[in-house]
Design an enzyme around this catalytic site. Structure first.
Site, PDB file in Angstrom:
ATOM      1  N   LYS A  69      19.425  20.301  74.005  1.00  6.67           N
ATOM      2  CA  LYS A  69      18.959  21.348  73.415  1.00  6.67           C
ATOM      3  C   LYS A  69      18.030  21.836  73.082  1.00  6.67           C
ATOM      4  O   LYS A  69      17.159  22.534  72.731  1.00  6.67           O
ATOM      5  CB  LYS A  69      19.782  21.616  71.664  1.00  6.67           C
ATOM      6  CG  LYS A  69      21.425  21.545  72.057  1.00  6.67           C
ATOM      7  CD  LYS A  69      22.305  21.578  70.866  1.00  6.67           C
ATOM      8  CE  LYS A  69      23.312  22.330  71.393  1.00  6.67           C
ATOM      9  NZ  LYS A  69      24.414  22.537  69.580  1.00  6.67           N
ATOM     10  N   ASP A 105      24.572  29.414  67.904  1.00  5.48           N
ATOM     11  CA  ASP A 105      24.979  28.177  66.557  1.00  5.48           C
ATOM     12  C   ASP A 105      24.838  29.046  65.198  1.00  5.48           C
ATOM     13  O   ASP A 105      25.675  29.385  64.872  1.00  5.48           O
ATOM     14  CB  ASP A 105      24.222  26.813  66.494  1.00  5.48           C
ATOM     15  CG  ASP A 105      24.950  26.437  67.899  1.00  5.48           C
ATOM     16  OD1 ASP A 105      25.630  26.604  68.603  1.00  5.48           O
ATOM     17  OD2 ASP A 105      24.309  25.279  68.289  1.00  5.48           O
TER      18      ASP A 105
END
Ligand code: ATR
Length: 285
Positions: A69, A105
């Protein structure tokens, strides 16, 4: 002529446990889109080659998970505000050859929570954790007007996150340690508790950072861990008479936001949730 097949991938290491392919393929099918989503295991040393391959093969979009990420951000052409604030990317869109990084997210977690309790504006929120997931959630919550207390085992990480929120958004966040007494005091005045650490995740299902004696009936307890769907923390919350929000909501909403970024169409949330739930059940057998 039907439109050409569009390919979407999840890259991570490991990816065996993911439910994202089931969730996205169900959504593509529901909307009759000629798209397919698959998960591929990419070891860190092949990340750059993989992104070059995405460009070469004109892959339409990606989800990115642990451990890529953060590293993937440097390989892209542009970062949306969500990704630059969080310092991490979980979604990539291939826009006519330009790779743009997003992070869904934080907003996924926010939407899942607001689905259950309405706006978080002005609410006192205690956030456990200061890692990648916590960081994305903290920025989305702060932007939505929540008042944040950040509690982390490694206190300097909590302080660093609070400072970042102050510098980037001009909003105050209070860092505290994970010490039981300090946490108990913070929770007395809190409206919402969010666990954004991995504590309680399978296989360590009996672990929790907060127990029922530290909670009150008016508290909303949200765990981002979705394996198991009902964690020890959520059981403690039920025992205290508090309202619970499980991790399935964030999982589905982060996926739905990625789907909308890629397709420009409204995501079929209910279909995605049913597919995710079914796949989680199948994988836990
Ligand atoms: P992710 O990207 O999933 O958030 P991460 O960046 O490794 O993963 O962050 C994990 C978070 O869980 C951190 O806040 C970590 O606390 P530290 O910063 O002190 O490491 C927290 N965490 C993990 N295991 C923990 C444990 N046993 N007790 C308390 N906190 C824990």
């Amino acid at each position: 002529m039907s439109p050409a097949l569009k390919i979407f991938l999840l890259i991570g290491d490991p990816v065996e446990q993911t439910v994202s392919p089931a969730m996205h393929n169900a959504a593509f099918e529901k909307l009759g889109l000629n798209c397919v989503y698959a998960a591929v295991n990419v070891p860190p040393r092949f990340l750059a080659d993989t992104i070059a391959g995405v460009r070469a093969m004109r892959i339409s979009g990606l989800n990115v998970t642990i451990p890529h990420k953060i590293a993937v951000a440097d390989l892209l052409d542009e970062l949306d505000e969500s990704a630059s604030l969080a310092g991490a990317v979980n979604t990539i869109k291939n826009q006519r050859g330009k790779l743009i990084g997003f992070n869904t997210d934080g907003d996924g977690a926010l939407q899942a929570l607001e689905d259950k309790i309405g706006s978080v504006k002005g609410k006192e929120v205690v956030l456990l954790g200061a890692g990648g997931a916590a960081r994305a959630i903290a920025f989305s919550l702060a932007k939505a007007g929540a008042r944040l207390t950040i509690s982390n085992r490694t206190v300097p990480r909590a302080k660093a996150l609070a400072l970042m929120i102050e510098q980037k958004l001009g909003m105050h966040a209070r860092p505290i340690s994970l010490n039981r007494d300090q946490l108990k005091k913070a929770l007395k005045n809190a409206d919402v508790l969010i666990n954004a650490t991995s504590v309680g995740m399978h296989p360590a299902v009996n672990q929790t950072l907060v127990t029922s004696d530290m909670m009150h009936r008016g508290l909303v307890v949200n765990d981002i861990v979705y394996k198991p769907i009902e964690t020890r923390l959520l059981r403690e919350a039920r025992r205290a008479g508090a309202k619970t929000v499980n991790g399935l909501g964030m999982l589905v909403h982060q996926g739905a936001l990625a789907f909308e970024i890629w397709t420009g169409k409204r995501a079929p949330i209910k279909v995605m949730e049913a597919a995710a739930r079914k796949e989680l059940r199948r994988k836990s057998r």
